[in-house]
Design a protein around this motif. Structure first.
Motif, PDB file in Angstrom:
ATOM      1  N   LEU A  42       0.879  -1.241  -0.029  1.00  0.00           N
ATOM      2  CA  LEU A  42      -0.149  -0.250   0.114  1.00  0.00           C
ATOM      3  C   LEU A  42       0.807   1.133  -0.007  1.00  0.00           C
ATOM      4  CD1 LEU A  42      -2.824   1.302   0.164  1.00  0.00           C
ATOM      5  CD2 LEU A  42      -2.996   0.835   2.371  1.00  0.00           C
ATOM      6  N   ARG A  43       1.181   1.615   0.961  1.00  0.00           N
ATOM      7  CA  ARG A  43       2.910   2.353   0.727  1.00  0.00           C
ATOM      8  C   ARG A  43       3.271   3.067   0.126  1.00  0.00           C
ATOM      9  NH1 ARG A  43       3.942   5.416   4.876  1.00  0.00           N
ATOM     10  NH2 ARG A  43       6.107   6.215   5.057  1.00  0.00           N
ATOM     11  N   ARG A  44       3.553   1.265  -1.471  1.00  0.00           N
ATOM     12  CA  ARG A  44       4.911   1.278  -2.683  1.00  0.00           C
ATOM     13  C   ARG A  44       3.236   2.148  -3.476  1.00  0.00           C
ATOM     14  NH1 ARG A  44       6.138  -3.854  -3.351  1.00  0.00           N
ATOM     15  NH2 ARG A  44       7.810  -2.946  -1.253  1.00  0.00           N
ATOM     16  N   GLU A  45       1.725   1.873  -3.526  1.00  0.00           N
ATOM     17  CA  GLU A  45       1.276   2.531  -4.196  1.00  0.00           C
ATOM     18  C   GLU A  45       1.111   3.901  -3.749  1.00  0.00           C
ATOM     19  OE1 GLU A  45      -0.855   1.084  -7.262  1.00  0.00           O
ATOM     20  OE2 GLU A  45       0.686  -0.762  -6.016  1.00  0.00           O
ATOM     21  N   VAL A  46       0.999   4.361  -3.003  1.00  0.00           N
ATOM     22  CA  VAL A  46       0.773   5.962  -2.048  1.00  0.00           C
ATOM     23  C   VAL A  46       2.188   6.405  -2.463  1.00  0.00           C
ATOM     24  CG1 VAL A  46       0.450   6.967  -0.746  1.00  0.00           C
ATOM     25  CG2 VAL A  46      -1.043   5.518  -0.650  1.00  0.00           C
ATOM     26  N   ALA A  47       3.277   5.997  -2.613  1.00  0.00           N
ATOM     27  CA  ALA A  47       4.341   6.691  -3.072  1.00  0.00           C
ATOM     28  C   ALA A  47       4.507   6.953  -4.555  1.00  0.00           C
ATOM     29  CB  ALA A  47       5.563   5.458  -3.078  1.00  0.00           C
ATOM     30  N   MET A  48       3.838   5.725  -4.870  1.00  0.00           N
ATOM     31  CA  MET A  48       3.668   6.266  -7.021  1.00  0.00           C
ATOM     32  C   MET A  48       3.070   7.434  -7.272  1.00  0.00           C
ATOM     33  SD  MET A  48       4.415   2.361  -8.859  1.00  0.00           S
ATOM     34  CE  MET A  48       2.500   2.152  -7.852  1.00  0.00           C
ATOM     35  N   THR A  49       2.191   8.041  -6.597  1.00  0.00           N
ATOM     36  CA  THR A  49       1.307   8.782  -6.821  1.00  0.00           C
ATOM     37  C   THR A  49       1.583   9.653  -5.920  1.00  0.00           C
ATOM     38  OG1 THR A  49      -0.237   8.606  -4.384  1.00  0.00           O
ATOM     39  CG2 THR A  49      -1.019   7.197  -6.749  1.00  0.00           C
ATOM     40  N   ILE A  93       3.714  10.869   1.526  1.00  0.00           N
ATOM     41  CA  ILE A  93       3.179   9.559   1.832  1.00  0.00           C
ATOM     42  C   ILE A  93       1.798   9.302   3.101  1.00  0.00           C
ATOM     43  CG2 ILE A  93       3.273   6.992   2.281  1.00  0.00           C
ATOM     44  CD1 ILE A  93       6.153   7.613   0.434  1.00  0.00           C
ATOM     45  N   ASP A  94       3.298   9.223   4.223  1.00  0.00           N
ATOM     46  CA  ASP A  94       2.342   9.700   5.351  1.00  0.00           C
ATOM     47  C   ASP A  94       1.107  10.157   5.578  1.00  0.00           C
ATOM     48  OD1 ASP A  94       3.827   7.177   6.701  1.00  0.00           O
ATOM     49  OD2 ASP A  94       5.180   8.702   7.323  1.00  0.00           O
ATOM     50  N   GLU A  95       0.922  11.512   4.706  1.00  0.00           N
ATOM     51  CA  GLU A  95      -0.543  12.122   5.339  1.00  0.00           C
ATOM     52  C   GLU A  95      -1.590  11.612   4.321  1.00  0.00           C
ATOM     53  OE1 GLU A  95      -1.150  16.551   2.630  1.00  0.00           O
ATOM     54  OE2 GLU A  95       0.836  16.433   3.795  1.00  0.00           O
ATOM     55  N   GLU A  96      -0.722  11.405   2.857  1.00  0.00           N
ATOM     56  CA  GLU A  96      -1.791  10.702   2.240  1.00  0.00           C
ATOM     57  C   GLU A  96      -2.840   9.465   2.822  1.00  0.00           C
ATOM     58  OE1 GLU A  96      -3.662  10.330  -2.481  1.00  0.00           O
ATOM     59  OE2 GLU A  96      -2.729  12.474  -0.220  1.00  0.00           O
ATOM     60  N   LEU A  97      -1.666   8.401   3.336  1.00  0.00           N
ATOM     61  CA  LEU A  97      -2.338   6.767   4.415  1.00  0.00           C
ATOM     62  C   LEU A  97      -2.737   7.032   4.985  1.00  0.00           C
ATOM     63  CD1 LEU A  97       1.024   5.366   3.784  1.00  0.00           C
ATOM     64  CD2 LEU A  97      -0.803   4.308   3.156  1.00  0.00           C
ATOM     65  N   ALA A  98      -3.223   8.245   5.746  1.00  0.00           N
ATOM     66  CA  ALA A  98      -3.805   8.985   6.940  1.00  0.00           C
ATOM     67  C   ALA A  98      -5.248   9.067   6.077  1.00  0.00           C
ATOM     68  CB  ALA A  98      -3.110  10.834   7.407  1.00  0.00           C
ATOM     69  N   LEU A 114      -6.172   8.148   3.180  1.00  0.00           N
ATOM     70  CA  LEU A 114      -6.408   7.196   2.976  1.00  0.00           C
ATOM     71  C   LEU A 114      -7.682   6.211   3.586  1.00  0.00           C
ATOM     72  CD1 LEU A 114      -3.927   5.561   0.384  1.00  0.00           C
ATOM     73  CD2 LEU A 114      -6.634   6.917  -0.332  1.00  0.00           C
ATOM     74  N   ARG A 115      -6.956   6.156   5.504  1.00  0.00           N
ATOM     75  CA  ARG A 115      -7.965   5.424   5.754  1.00  0.00           C
ATOM     76  C   ARG A 115      -9.076   6.007   7.247  1.00  0.00           C
ATOM     77  NH1 ARG A 115      -2.044   4.912   7.346  1.00  0.00           N
ATOM     78  NH2 ARG A 115      -2.072   6.719   9.134  1.00  0.00           N
ATOM     79  N   ASP A 116      -8.894   7.623   6.671  1.00  0.00           N
ATOM     80  CA  ASP A 116     -10.141   8.554   7.076  1.00  0.00           C
ATOM     81  C   ASP A 116     -11.252   8.233   6.155  1.00  0.00           C
ATOM     82  OD1 ASP A 116     -11.546  10.759   8.193  1.00  0.00           O
ATOM     83  OD2 ASP A 116     -10.671  11.883   6.840  1.00  0.00           O
ATOM     84  N   VAL A 117     -10.900   8.441   4.401  1.00  0.00           N
ATOM     85  CA  VAL A 117     -12.300   8.052   3.478  1.00  0.00           C
ATOM     86  C   VAL A 117     -12.527   6.583   4.268  1.00  0.00           C
ATOM     87  CG1 VAL A 117     -12.017   7.518   1.230  1.00  0.00           C
ATOM     88  CG2 VAL A 117     -10.536   9.765   2.307  1.00  0.00           C
ATOM     89  N   MET A 118     -11.910   5.536   4.202  1.00  0.00           N
ATOM     90  CA  MET A 118     -12.036   4.144   4.575  1.00  0.00           C
ATOM     91  C   MET A 118     -12.853   4.059   5.204  1.00  0.00           C
ATOM     92  SD  MET A 118     -11.428   2.807   1.614  1.00  0.00           S
ATOM     93  CE  MET A 118     -11.244   0.741   1.228  1.00  0.00           C
ATOM     94  N   MET A 119     -12.787   4.969   6.525  1.00  0.00           N
ATOM     95  CA  MET A 119     -13.522   4.780   7.038  1.00  0.00           C
ATOM     96  C   MET A 119     -14.551   5.256   7.342  1.00  0.00           C
ATOM     97  SD  MET A 119     -11.800   2.993  10.074  1.00  0.00           S
ATOM     98  CE  MET A 119     -12.559   3.677  11.570  1.00  0.00           C
ATOM     99  N   ARG A 120     -14.702   6.233   6.508  1.00  0.00           N
ATOM    100  CA  ARG A 120     -16.049   6.999   6.131  1.00  0.00           C
ATOM    101  C   ARG A 120     -16.840   6.336   5.392  1.00  0.00           C
ATOM    102  NH1 ARG A 120     -14.176  12.771   5.428  1.00  0.00           N
ATOM    103  NH2 ARG A 120     -15.401  12.507   3.632  1.00  0.00           N
ATOM    104  N   ARG A 121     -17.052   5.478   4.816  1.00  0.00           N
ATOM    105  CA  ARG A 121     -17.304   4.832   3.451  1.00  0.00           C
ATOM    106  C   ARG A 121     -18.745   3.630   4.195  1.00  0.00           C
ATOM    107  NH1 ARG A 121     -13.662  -0.421   2.183  1.00  0.00           N
ATOM    108  NH2 ARG A 121     -13.777  -1.079   4.184  1.00  0.00           N
ATOM    109  N   PRO A 122     -19.401   3.889   3.461  1.00  0.00           N
ATOM    110  CA  PRO A 122     -21.085   3.551   4.087  1.00  0.00           C
ATOM    111  C   PRO A 122     -20.662   1.409   3.884  1.00  0.00           C
ATOM    112  CG  PRO A 122     -21.308   4.728   1.884  1.00  0.00           C
ATOM    113  CD  PRO A 122     -19.705   4.762   1.956  1.00  0.00           C
ATOM    114  N   ALA A 123     -21.319   1.503   5.151  1.00  0.00           N
ATOM    115  CA  ALA A 123     -21.293   0.096   4.813  1.00  0.00           C
ATOM    116  C   ALA A 123     -21.982  -1.298   3.380  1.00  0.00           C
ATOM    117  CB  ALA A 123     -22.399  -0.162   6.303  1.00  0.00           C
ATOM    118  N   LYS A 124     -21.441  -1.727   3.458  1.00  0.00           N
ATOM    119  CA  LYS A 124     -22.243  -2.699   2.740  1.00  0.00           C
ATOM    120  C   LYS A 124     -22.635  -3.545   2.334  1.00  0.00           C
ATOM    121  CE  LYS A 124     -16.942  -3.625   0.785  1.00  0.00           C
ATOM    122  NZ  LYS A 124     -16.465  -4.766   0.195  1.00  0.00           N
TER     123      LYS A 124
END
Length: 171
Positions: A137-144, A151-156, A158-168
């Motif tokens: 995941l870190r490698r994927e983020v590093a490419m963007t 990288i750490d800011e973007e990972l944070a 992503l974690r925030d966004v994934m926590m806000r996603r609606p339940a499936k």
């Protein structure tokens, strides 16, 4: 995109995700202007797109969710390839639930029997697999991102966004 769209992305100017989001916004704004053009019969009321509108926030969240899921999926795929090399397809089928939440959740003792290893070995395997996932995941983020310190800011984010996603919906 056929006209060299991706060549305009510049790491020095920011994150690839931001580049894509701005390109999408520009496309939608241009499309709205074309639709409203008088020569196309557009006697339509003009509506300004504002960043503070709720639809903008919903669209931005949907975009961020799709972006996060794309990066997560790529990291899961890369991790899965490594697990398959070591444990085979069946091993991945048993273990992937510890990354994706998809599949049948088993306890470590039961998994140990299925994989031919002890409970402690399964715990170690799951721990190593999760570490590999974080690496991928870190490698994927590093490419963007444009710089390693982002990288750490973007990972944070992503974690925030994934926590806000609606339940499936499983029904």
């Amino acid at each position: 995109m056929e006209g060299g769209f991706f060549r305009r992305a510049d790491r020095e100017r920011g994150k690839f995700r931001t580049f894509l989001l701005n390109a999408l916004r520009n496309f939608l704004a241009d499309d709205a202007r074309r639709t409203m053009a008088a020569k196309r019969g557009g006697q339509l009321e003009r509506v300004e797109l504002r960043e503070d509108s709720s639809s903008y926030e919903d669209d931005a969240l949907r975009f961020d969710l799709a972006w996060a899921e794309t990066l997560f999926d790529a990291a899961v795929l890369a991790t899965g390839e490594e697990v398959k090399k070591k444990r085979g397809e069946e091993g991945w089928d048993y273990l992937q639930v510890f990354l994706t939440g998809e599949g049948e959740m088993r306890n470590y003792a039961e998994l140990g029997q299925l994989l031919g290893m002890g409970e402690g070995g399964v715990k170690s395997e799951v721990s190593r697999m999760r570490a590999k996932f974080r690496e991928h995941l870190r490698r994927e983020v590093a490419m963007t991102v444009s710089a390693p310190h982002e990288i750490d800011e973007e990972l944070a984010l992503l974690r925030d966004v994934m926590m806000r996603r609606p339940a499936k919906d499983h029904g």
